[in-house]
Scaffold this motif. Structure first.
Motif: not given
Lengths: 199, 199, 199, 199
Positions: B84-85, B124-135, B138-141, B159-163
């Motif tokens: 859902k996230k 750093q912000n971009f990395l944080d952004y990517l990590n929202i997806i990453g997190d 991770h959780q889902g796995v 996913i970032f590239g796709a959207i």
DNA sequence: GATGAATGAGCCTTCATTCAT
DNA sequence: AATGAATGAAGGCTCATTCAT
């Protein structure tokens, strides 16, 4: 009776130098004289082979795109199954990136610049490229292999963006620490998984 | 000691103008004076609020990124399920694009330029952004919802590239003729389909 | 010792092309390659026959001036009366213009440029040309036909300027809408009227 | 709200420098940076006041032409007799040349260049100037002072060419060794003699 | 001699940045 | 703080000239 007898190998050398220089410094911050130096020719020689700096970038794109398109068509012609075709397409894509990362960077980084390029300059080769993916998707849907509710127009772009970005981050070597092989497999699996009909 | 008495609303106006101008013409082909004119201030005023032209682009990116990150965190905080996230993340992403396409274009088109920005300037912000997806991945796995063989480092970028690309083509309005809603649904379905564990 | 085997007809063709090109675009805005193209030779060939671009213009002037001078001398040799001589001179002048307006334009428009040409480059042919007029005036004064207070040095230049400008405006076809015949008659009558002794 | 507050005296200084430089070296062989140096400003400042190098020459011409035209009109307004008017016109002409020989040289030498200037650029001021002469001639003919068979269209150009060339050679100081006063008198006498009705 | 690809010096012009007001 | 005229470094591009073929 001026007979143009320009040497194709010199033109190629300049384009190759341009790839290197643009990849290193970016299009706008690169100087024409940098490209000339890299190519081992005089500044003026650039203008014997290209109309101007923009033309250098566009030519770069078009020339290589023709090769790439041919590459894909050759490789996919013998494959009948849409699933296998897409799998193969993705494999070839990452293989090409691996073999010529510099060029890929120019494509990906520089051609994103809207002005003068993807915006004004309408690019048939890019559309052809997208349509290789599109055609595979169409076939897959028709053959009942891919989900019938796929919007091919969206999906082909999504796939392009996905692989493009994965390759790009690999080239930049920034955050992403992964092998291209691993990436290819991951992307391939996910996309194919995502679009095929679930049993 | 110099006591700065800068007006935040003027700073904001300049950034807003910069978004518009950069989106229209690209960063390198835009002139500082264009931004000044669009903002209704004098050229010199830009330099009261920003160190230089590069700083304008970086500030633009960072300022907005902070908002965007907060946006995502707020929206996702109440959701526990990874599936859902991710669904919600994708929805919000396209909704933001819809609301501020100009800004999106600056992000997407201009920040792709390696030199001085995503390459040298470590973001750093971009990395944080990517990590929202990453997190989320991770959780889902961990929760056994997403495939256990997911390489999160690859997937978050994919996913970032796709959207990003789907949004970008929608903004450019070039080949892609689809609604953002349709696109959001298609992308969402395919990605979630692609990464979740098949029963 | 280098034995030159230059073809006079090729040299002439280049000069003829130069006249056309310089008349069309002006000396400085004309390119050597334009002249080459017009002449149907390669750029490099120009440099077989002429030292450089300047030499092309100077040669043009000198070559033709020799012809022109001879023309005048032949035509005037049989005439004894100064009044008739000047009348004839003016007639021939406009007749030459009529037959070769392009060349005339190069002379008139381009050779006015001080630098490198009429200033530095001291032009004997031009002086000889002026002195054809001067000699007629001298004779006329001595013969008691023209006013004794004539300053020949001024008058020869005035006459040159007068006919030159009338011809020039006719060539440019700008404001001046008159036939060369009419112009020749008007100028002739006024000048002769102006310098002859009144009864 | 960019309020243009350019200093007219700086513009004037640049134009004055341009006159000097163009007169010295010719328009095409002069560099914009030479003009800037002569004017004591930076190269870029030239472009604050003028669109480009061509605009500098045209502005030079137009600005001064307006003054010159006014000069003539003022000086001639009180004179009723056409003969006296023309006499006065010629006197003023040479007087102006004497006071500002540099400017005259730019006018005469540089504006002769057909391309971009007298040819393409259609020049109302020049026509107005010619018509000052033309109007005097018309009046003289109507008043029965000048020959009734005068073709004013030819004559005004002839007179312009005559005085222009006499002045030009005086400035160049080449062959012509005469005082402007002497020249003015000679030209004036001859022209007036040439066009007035003989008794 | 003829050719034209190659050269590279040179110049116009742009535009980010400064600073006096 | 705000302004915008002034600055000048920098670079794209031209084109006369050369020279290997």
């Amino acid at each position: 009776m001026k007979v143009r007898n320009l040497k194709p190998e010199k033109r190629a050398a300049i384009l190759k130098a341009a790839v290197k220089v643009f990849a290193r410094s970016g299009f706008y911050t690169s100087k024409v004289s940098d490209v000339a130096q890299e190519a081992g020719v005089a500044d003026g020689t650039i203008y014997v082979y290209f109309k101007n700096k923009d033309d250098l970038l566009i030519s770069l794109f078009e020339d290589k795109m023709v090769d790439i398109l041919q590459n894909f068509r050759d490789a996919l012609s013998g494959i009948v199954h849409a699933y296998k075709k897409l799998e193969r397409f993705l494999y070839i894509y990452f293989e090409m990136i691996r073999q010529d990362p510099l060029l890929a960077e120019v494509f990906q980084v520089e051609l994103r610049q809207s002005d003068k390029f993807l915006k004004d300059y309408h690019n048939q080769n890019f559309l052809d490229y997208l349509n290789i993916i599109g055609d595979i998707l169409h076939q897959g849907v028709e053959d009942g292999i891919f989900r019938s509710d796929l919007n091919v127009g969206v999906m082909k772009i999504m796939i392009f963006g996905a692989i493009d970005e994965v390759a790009r981050q690999w080239i930049l070597g920034a955050d992403a620490k992964y092998s291209l092989e691993e990436a290819a497999e991951q992307v391939s699996k996910t996309i194919l998984n995502g679009i095929e009909i679930k049993l």
